[in-house]
Design an enzyme around this catalytic site. Structure first.
Site, PDB file in Angstrom:
ATOM      1  N   LYS A 254     -15.362  10.460   7.631  1.00  0.00           N
ATOM      2  CA  LYS A 254     -14.973   9.035   7.627  1.00  0.00           C
ATOM      3  C   LYS A 254     -15.385   8.391   8.950  1.00  0.00           C
ATOM      4  CE  LYS A 254     -10.851   6.014   7.537  1.00  0.00           C
ATOM      5  NZ  LYS A 254      -9.385   5.916   7.314  1.00  0.00           N
ATOM      6  N   ASP A 259     -10.085   0.149  12.315  1.00  0.00           N
ATOM      7  CA  ASP A 259      -9.321  -0.161  11.107  1.00  0.00           C
ATOM      8  C   ASP A 259      -8.189  -1.141  11.422  1.00  0.00           C
ATOM      9  OD1 ASP A 259      -8.111  -0.203   8.658  1.00  0.00           O
ATOM     10  OD2 ASP A 259      -7.334   1.861   8.759  1.00  0.00           O
ATOM     11  N   LYS A 266      -2.440  -4.225   9.738  1.00  0.00           N
ATOM     12  CA  LYS A 266      -1.562  -3.281  10.436  1.00  0.00           C
ATOM     13  C   LYS A 266      -0.723  -4.039  11.458  1.00  0.00           C
ATOM     14  CE  LYS A 266      -4.431   0.859  10.116  1.00  0.00           C
ATOM     15  NZ  LYS A 266      -3.502   1.608   9.262  1.00  0.00           N
ATOM     16  N   ARG A 340     -10.659   6.025   1.836  1.00  0.00           N
ATOM     17  CA  ARG A 340     -11.016   6.674   0.571  1.00  0.00           C
ATOM     18  C   ARG A 340     -12.119   5.911  -0.157  1.00  0.00           C
ATOM     19  NH1 ARG A 340      -4.854   6.224  -1.257  1.00  0.00           N
ATOM     20  NH2 ARG A 340      -4.697   6.340   1.009  1.00  0.00           N
TER      21      ARG A 340
HETATM   22  N1  BES Z   1      -6.713   4.976   9.254  1.00  0.00           N
HETATM   23  C1  BES Z   1      -5.513   4.935   8.532  1.00  0.00           C
HETATM   24  C2  BES Z   1      -4.705   6.230   8.616  1.00  0.00           C
HETATM   25  C3  BES Z   1      -4.204   6.643   9.961  1.00  0.00           C
HETATM   26  C4  BES Z   1      -2.876   6.473  10.305  1.00  0.00           C
HETATM   27  C5  BES Z   1      -5.015   7.296  10.873  1.00  0.00           C
HETATM   28  C6  BES Z   1      -2.393   6.903  11.518  1.00  0.00           C
HETATM   29  C7  BES Z   1      -4.544   7.707  12.105  1.00  0.00           C
HETATM   30  C8  BES Z   1      -3.225   7.513  12.411  1.00  0.00           C
HETATM   31  C9  BES Z   1      -5.794   4.665   7.053  1.00  0.00           C
HETATM   32  O1  BES Z   1      -6.890   3.898   6.796  1.00  0.00           O
HETATM   33  C10 BES Z   1      -4.616   3.936   6.511  1.00  0.00           C
HETATM   34  O2  BES Z   1      -4.407   2.847   6.933  1.00  0.00           O
HETATM   35  N2  BES Z   1      -3.889   4.562   5.605  1.00  0.00           N
HETATM   36  C11 BES Z   1      -2.749   3.950   5.013  1.00  0.00           C
HETATM   37  C12 BES Z   1      -2.816   4.176   3.529  1.00  0.00           C
HETATM   38  C13 BES Z   1      -1.769   3.430   2.755  1.00  0.00           C
HETATM   39  C14 BES Z   1      -2.030   1.943   2.849  1.00  0.00           C
HETATM   40  C15 BES Z   1      -1.804   3.871   1.327  1.00  0.00           C
HETATM   41  C16 BES Z   1      -1.509   4.620   5.598  1.00  0.00           C
HETATM   42  O3  BES Z   1      -1.526   5.833   5.773  1.00  0.00           O
HETATM   43  O4  BES Z   1      -0.577   3.916   5.914  1.00  0.00           O
HETATM   44 ZN    ZN Z   2      -8.420   3.933   8.164  1.00  0.00          ZN
HETATM   45 MG    MG Z   3      -6.444   1.822   6.757  1.00  0.00          MG
END
Ligand code: BES
Ligand code: ZN
Ligand code: MG
Length: 486
Positions: A254, A259, A266, A340
């Site tokens: 990835k 992000d 976020k 994903r």
């Molecule tokens: N990049 C994040 C996941 C992440 C979280 C990486 C903490 C490193 C540290 C990913 O893209 C994300 O935002 N995932 C979401 C998915 C959810 C919206 C289903 C998450 O884990 O909150």
């Molecule tokens: Zn991410």
């Molecule tokens: Mg994300």
């Protein structure tokens, strides 16, 4: 600098010495040193003036009895309790604490659990890792002379030392990429970095640009990229280590260079850490570098989908529907579940290019951090034999992985969209598992391991083998796995 030193004259050695001392056994070379020091070493050990507890590093000053100005006595504890992992940590600690040039008496760390060759590799790897410093953008750089490490033993270990250095340097390169901020490492920068390595090593490289992505129907990565002014890249490098390009392992990472979450934005607190959302790409590239530099007889495809996840008038919105390269449609119920979406196209592309096995790495979910914390990588698979081999590699590099479940019912949860084949983020379902189940829809029957490194890619604090920040997690394990296959 790390270098083998075959001849050593304890009395006349100019550099500082590093000596491992077990509480319950003594090596010949320690006896020699002890004699030169008029038995001061053995008597202070006997009188317990010198700690030999694991991790204690005590400098002693020979005051002219030998030429070294300082001898570091490194406690190793009981020999029966000493493990490869403790050995790594101890070498890391030594590398961080010694000053000036040193000669490590490698045989004094030998407790028969590993061969002297393996010990040499562990030693140079640990030193390379522990002395890594993040490159900064400070205008005034502190200039510090790097310490030279000489490794002495009676066996020729140059090649083992070099292997350890290659493992360490590749891991450090992954760390550095993760540590770069979003404006200094865009998808274009990542593509240039990887292409440079490929060109230097005369490897076939292909950067799929936005137009070609459109032709190939890569709606996942194109969807995530819509909010960005930075063009997306699908980076592919091929490494052929055997006469025929068969039995190909694809490393899919990835490469989300920042992000924000997109419209499912976020929270402000901690968002800066999302510069590390390309940690999967960084580690995949790191492992790939080791295979290339060591010329392993394996065949690899490095596949890195890369973009950032931003907001604009054109960005994807909750409810939007994307058609991925596989043809499967996805309802984007959450724009923050973007990893994903880009991986789906990366995986499909890897299969098109001939992958017979896939390892994907991604900082994919906060849920895996909640489940396993920051020292254990979550692993998912559709092939137990493949996973068993991989676990063996992780055991020998001392990187922790833990297998997570993936049942047919989890696939069902993903298919609950009223309007598309898949839902990218089903509500009320286990997050890390849903992400893995989503990827599995694209992997299908190809043997596959998915590594969710959201918790392990970025260390919150300094540790024996490195500073806080990027860890390069899984670089060494993947490389070790490939060596096992070779
Ligand atoms: N990049 C994040 C996941 C992440 C979280 C990486 C903490 C490193 C540290 C990913 O893209 C994300 O935002 N995932 C979401 C998915 C959810 C919206 C289903 C998450 O884990 O909150
Ligand atoms: Zn991410
Ligand atoms: Mg994300």
């Amino acid at each position: 600098m790390i270098q083998f030193k075959s001849n050593l004259n304890i009395k006349n050695e100019q550099t500082n010495l590093v000596v491992g001392v077990f509480s319950d056994l003594s090596h010949e070379i320690i006896n020699q040193l002890d004699k030169s020091l008029n038995k001061r070493l053995s008597s202070s050990l006997k009188e317990r003036l010198m700690p030999t507890k694991l991790g204690d590093i005590t400098p002693i000053y020979p005051l002219g009895q030998i030429e070294s100005k300082k001898v570091y006595i490194v406690g190793l504890g009981q020999s029966s309790q000493f493990t490869v992992e403790k050995c790594r940590q101890t070498f890391g600690k030594i590398a961080k604490s010694v000053k000036d040039d040193v000669t490590i008496l490698l045989e004094t760390f030998d407790c028969k659990e590993v061969s002297i060759n393996e010990l040499a590799m562990i030693c140079s790897e640990a030193i390379t890792l522990a002395t890594y410093k993040m490159k900064t953008y400070k205008t005034e750089q502190k200039s510090t002379e790097p310490t030279n490490f000489f490794i002495h033993c009676d066996t020729e270990i140059t090649e083992d030392l070099n292997r350890g250095i290659v493992y360490g340097e590749a891991t450090n390169s992954a760390r550095q990429l993760l540590n770069e901020p979003g404006n200094k490492l865009t998808a274009t920068d990542l593509a240039n970095t990887i292409a440079k390595f490929a060109n230097e090593n005369e490897l076939e490289v292909r950067i799929v640009e936005k137009d070609e992505m459109e032709q190939l129907g890569m709606g996942g990565i194109l969807g995530v990229n819509r909010g960005s002014v930075e063009p997306p890249k699908m980076i592919v490098v091929k490494y052929q280590g055997t006469p025929r390009f068969e039995n190909v392992t694809a490393l899919v990472g990835k490469g989300l260079t920042f992000d924000t979450g997109g419209y499912c934005l976020k929270p402000r607190a901690g968002m800066e850490a999302m510069k590390g959302d390309m940690g999967g790409a960084a580690s995949a590239f790191g492992a790939f570098q080791i295979a290339v530099r060591l010329k392993l007889p394996v065949n690899l495809l490095l596949v890195i989908p890369s973009t950032d996840n931003m907001i604009s008038g054109d960005a994807i919105k909750p409810g939007d529907i994307l058609t991925t390269m596989s043809g499967k449609t996805v309802e984007v119920t959450n724009t923050d579940a973007e990893g994903r979406l880009i991986l789906a196209d990366g995986i499909t592309f890897a299969k098109h290019l001939g992958a017979s096995k896939i390892i994907d790495l991604a900082t994919l979910t906060g849920a895996i951090v909640a489940a396993l914390g920051s020292e254990t990588t979550g692993a998912f698979t559709n092939n137990d034999a493949f996973f068993a081999e991989f676990q063996k590699a992780a055991d020998s590099t001392n990187e922790y992985i833990w297998q997570m479940p993936l049942f047919p019912r989890d696939q069902k949860s993903l298919r609950n969209s009223d309007v598309a084949d898949l839902n990218n983020a089903p509500v009320g379902k286990p997050g890390a598992i849903m992400a893995a189940a989503f990827l599995k829809e694209f992997v299908e029957d190809t043997p596959w391991i998915h590594l969710d490194i959201a918790g392990t890619a970025d260390a919150k604090a300094a540790h024996d083998l490195g500073p806080k920040g990027g860890t390069g997690v899984m670089v060494r394990t993947i490389a070790r796995y490939l060596e096992q296959q070779a």
